[in-house]
Design a protein around this motif. Structure first.
Motif: not given
Length: 657
Positions: A360-371
C-alpha cells in the motif's frame, strides 16, 4: 515443421480442392443484418492507467455526456476518468474498482492487506502475452494469480452497472441492458486474440452475447480519436505549429497557457458533464480535401498507437492507409524509469522487498510521483518534490541500518537530493531524464512511420490520449515533426477517445476501409505438379496425385478490406463421395504463404459441413462456396453446399486453437 499435421493425411480427413477459376466476389449489399434500435450508446475507454465511460442518447446524438464525477481523486490530477485498479476480497469476490479500490486497499492493516487481491495496470498483459488464451492469469500485488478473463469481466461489469445506474437515475425509470449499444475501445496494435479476449470478457460481464454480438462494438482507439478530431472547432484545440506569437506569447508559452485556459474553461463547466458536438465538420477538417492524409498518435498509459488515415469525400469517410503500428511506449515507461532510479539509490533488493512487504505504501509513493510527473515541463526551473511515505523511511532504516538521507548522499545520483521535510527533491533535469527513453521511442517510431512510402504528404498530426497532456511529449513531437505537418492537440485530450467512441457507436459506418492485420486462407489439396510442388507434400488418393497442405489465400496482410466486405471462394470435395467436408481456416502475419505447415501459420477456425441425408441428384463436381466476412474486429466464415443450400457458420477464433 508445424504443429499441424497434414489435414489430408490425418484420419483420412476429407480434403477440398479449389474449383478453378477461383474468383473473389465483392458483395457488399447482400444480406445486411437488420439494424437493431438502441436508445443509448455507452462507450467505455478501458485504459491501462485510467478508465471511464461516456454516453449519448440516439435521439440527441449531438450531446455526449461524460460519466459522473467519481468519489476520491488525487491532488494534482483532475480528470473524469478513474484509475484502472480493481480489488478482490480474500475469497476472490469483486470488492471495488478505481479510487475506491485503491483507497480501501490502502487503508487496510498490512497484516490484512496481504490477503486481499489488488490489481493495477493489468491491461498491458493482453498486449504482452504472446499466447493469450481464456486461461491466461494475472498476478495481484500480493503475488496471487487470478484468471485474466475474470478480472476483465469484473471491471466491465462494474462499468456496465455504473452506467445503467446513472442512466436509470437520469431517466427516472430502470434502464435495461437491451436498450444499450456498448462500445469498448482497444489499441489498434493489439493482436487479434487480445481483441477477441475483450469481447469474451464483455459477454461474461453480460453486455452482449454470442447470439447478439451486434450489441457490442469493439472500436480501435485511434479510429475513435480520429472520428472526434473531425468535429473539432478551432477553440477546442491547441495548434502547436502556430509559429506566430499569439496575443504576445511566443509558441513555447502558448503550449502551457492554451492548456490552462482550456482547463479553466472545463473547470467552470465541471457541473455540466455534457459536451456538445456540433453536427458540423470542424474548421480544421474543412481544410482537408479529398485524399488528404493525417496521422493520429494515441499515446496512453501503456501503449502508443499510430494510425494513418486518408479522407474520402463526400461523406468524409476514413480510409486506413498504413496498418496500425506502435508499441509499449506509454507513460508507464516513465514510472518504470522512476523505479529504476529508486533502485539505483536504495538498492534493488530493498525496493523488491518494500513492494512485497508494504504494497500500500508503494502505491502511495507512485501516486505522489504521478502528480509530480504531471508537473514536468520543458522550461521548468524549480525542483520537484516527492514525498516519501513514512513507512518507506522507517522500513529502509530497519532493512539497511542507516537512513534514507545517508543513502542519497552515498548514491552519487547528482540530480536527486534529500530535503529536510522528508522529500526527494528532483531537479527538472532529473525528471526530464525519466521521460527521455519513452519519448525518444515515440519520436523514433513516428520517424519510421513518416519514412514509409504510403505516408507522404501528411497534413496534420493529431496528438491524443492521456500522455499527450505532457508538455515534454508535446514539445518533442512538435520539434521533430512540426516542419512536416501541423501538430494539433484537442483541448480535453484525455477524453478524445471516449467521445470519438460514442460517435462511432452512433454511426459505425463512418470507418470504411481498414488494413487486414493478417493473411487469411484455408487449407486445400491441389493437383500435384512435378517440379513445382515439394515431393514430401505428395499424396496419392484413388489414383489422383494431390499436393497437400496448400494455403489458399483469402486476403493478404495489409490488404485493404472494406468493413462488411465478403470474400468468396469455391471449392469441391477432393473425393466426390465424401459426406463430411471439413474446411480449416488459417492465419499468418506473413504476406506470401504457400503451405499451412510454414512457421507462423495458425489455425483459427473450422467449418464442418455434413452432407449426409442429401440424396438430391448432386452434380459430380459439387460446389462448396466459402465466404469470409470482415467485420469490426470479428471475422465470420461460412460454407454453403450450393446444390442443397445447406450451410454452416463459424466465427474466427484466436483464443481456443
Amino acid at each position: 515443421t508445424s504443429a499441424y499435421s497434414s489435414p489430408a493425411k490425418s484420419l483420412g480427413d476429407p480434403g477440398i480442392t479449389p474449383l478453378s477459376p477461383s474468383h473473389i466476389v465483392k458483395d457488399s449489399d447482400a444480406d445486411d443484418a437488420v439494424e437493431q434500435i438502441f436508445l443509448v450508446v455507452v462507450a467505455i475507454d478501458f485504459g491501462t492507467t485510467s478508465s471511464g465511460y461516456a454516453y449519448s442518447f440516439t435521439k440527441e446524438p449531438e450531446c455526449i455526456h461524460v460519466m459522473r464525477r467519481w468519489e476520491g481523486g488525487d491532488p494534482g490530477v483532475s480528470n473524469q476518468k478513474t484509475p484502472t485498479t480493481i480489488l478482490l476480497t480474500p475469497e476472490r469476490k469483486f470488492h471495488s474498482f478505481g479510487y475506491a479500490a485503491r483507497d480501501f486497499y490502502h487503508d487496510l492493516d498490512p497484516t490484512e492487506s496481504k490477503h486481499w487481491l489488488y490489481f493495477e495496470k493489468f491491461k498491458m498483459k493482453l498486449h504482452t502475452t504472446s499466447n493469450l488464451t481464456m486461461e491466461t492469469d494475472l498476478t495481484a500485488a500480493n503475488g496471487k494469480k487470478v484468471k485474466a478473463l475474470e478480472i476483465f469481466a469484473y471491471a466491465l461489469q462494474f462499468f456496465k452497472e455504473q452506467a445503467l445506474k446513472e442512466l436509470s437515475d437520469q431517466g427516472g425509470s430502470d434502464f435495461e441492458n437491451t436498450e444499450v449499444r456498448w462500445v469498448i475501445t482497444v489499441p489498434a496494435i493489439w493482436k487479434q486474440p487480445a481483441k477477441q479476449f475483450m469481447r469474451q470478457a464483455a459477454y461474461k460481464a453480460g453486455m452482449a452475447s454470442p447470439e447478439n454480438p451486434e450489441q457490442l462494438i469493439i472500436a480501435l482507439e485511434p479510429e475513435a480519436a480520429s472520428i472526434y478530431c473531425r468535429k473539432l472547432r478551432l477553440h477546442q484545440m491547441i495548434d502547436l505549429s502556430s509559429r506566430a506569437p499569439v496575443n504576445g506569447y511566443s509558441p513555447s508559452d502558448t503550449i502551457g497557457t492554451g492548456f490552462t485556459q482550456g482547463k479553466e474553461h472545463v473547470r467552470r463547466n465541471r457541473q455540466s458533464r455534457t459536451f456538445l458536438v456540433e453536427n458540423v465538420i470542424g474548421e480544421i477538417w474543412s481544410e482537408l480535401e479529398e485524399g488528404d492524409r493525417y496521422i493520429v498518435v494515441d499515446s496512453g498509459g501503456g501503449t502508443v498507437d499510430i494510425t494513418v488515415h486518408q479522407i474520402r469525400l463526400p461523406e468524409g469517410h476514413l480510409k486506413e492507409l498504413y496498418k496500425a503500428t506502435g508499441g509499449p511506449y506509454g507513460s508507464l515507461g516513465v514510472d518504470y524509469e522512476f523505479e529504476k532510479l529508486l533502485c539505483k539509490i536504495f538498492g534493488e533488493d530493498f525496493i523488491e522487498q518494500f513492494k512485497i512487504k508494504r504494497p500500500a505504501a508503494w502505491v502511495d509513493l507512485m501516486i505522489a510521483f504521478e502528480s509530480r510527473k504531471r508537473a514536468a515541463a520543458p522550461d521548468r526551473t524549480n525542483p520537484l518534490n516527492i514525498t516519501l511515505p513514512f513507512s518507506f523511511i522507517d522500513y529502509y532504516k530497519k532493512f539497511r541500518g542507516h537512513s534514507v538521507e545517508h543513502a542519497l548522499r552515498k548514491s552519487n545520483v547528482d540530480f536527486v537530493k534529500w530535503s529536510s521535510q522528508g522529500m526527494l527533491r528532483m531537479s527538472p533535469d532529473a525528471m526530464n531524464a525519466l521521460f527521455k527513453p519513452t519519448i525518444d521511442q515515440i519520436v523514433q517510431h513516428l520517424s519510421d512511420v513518416f519514412d514509409k512510402p504510403e505516408v507522404t504528404n501528411v497534413k496534420f498530426l493529431f496528438l491524443v490520449g492521456g500522455f499527450a497532456e505532457s508538455p515534454l511529449l508535446q514539445q518533442a513531437v512538435q520539434s521533430a515533426f512540426g516542419s512536416r505537418c501541423r501538430v494539433i492537440i484537442p483541448q480535453d485530450v484525455g477524453l478524445t477517445i471516449l467521445k470519438g467512441a460514442v460517435l462511432f457507436g452512433l454511426d459505425p459506418a463512418v470507418i470504411k476501409v481498414r488494413r487486414s492485420p493478417l493473411t487469411y486462407g484455408v487449407g486445400v489439396l491441389n493437383r500435384f505438379v512435378e517440379g513445382k510442388h515439394p515431393p514430401e507434400k505428395l499424396l496419392i488418393k484413388d489414383g489422383t496425385r494431390w499436393c497437400t497442405d496448400v494455403f489458399d489465400k483469402f486476403i493478404s496482410a495489409d490488404q485493404s478490406v472494406a468493413l462488411g466486405e465478403t470474400v468468396t471462394r469455391s471449392y469441391t470435395p477432393a473425393k466426390p463421395s465424401q459426406l463430411v467436408i471439413v474446411i480449416n481456416i488459417y492465419s499468418s502475419d506473413q504476406d506470401n504463404v504457400s503451405f499451412i505447415t510454414e512457421s507462423g501459420v495458425k489455425k483459427c477456425g473450422t467449418l464442418r459441413l455434413d452432407l449426409t441425408g442429401t440424396d438430391v441428384s448432386v452434380p459430380n463436381r459439387r460446389e462448396i462456396k466459402t465466404l469470409m466476412q470482415f467485420g469490426d474486429t470479428e471475422i465470420k466464415a461460412m460454407a454453403i453446399d450450393v446444390a442443397t443450400s445447406k450451410s454452416v457458420k463459424v466465427g474466427i477464433d484466436f483464443l481456443n486453437y
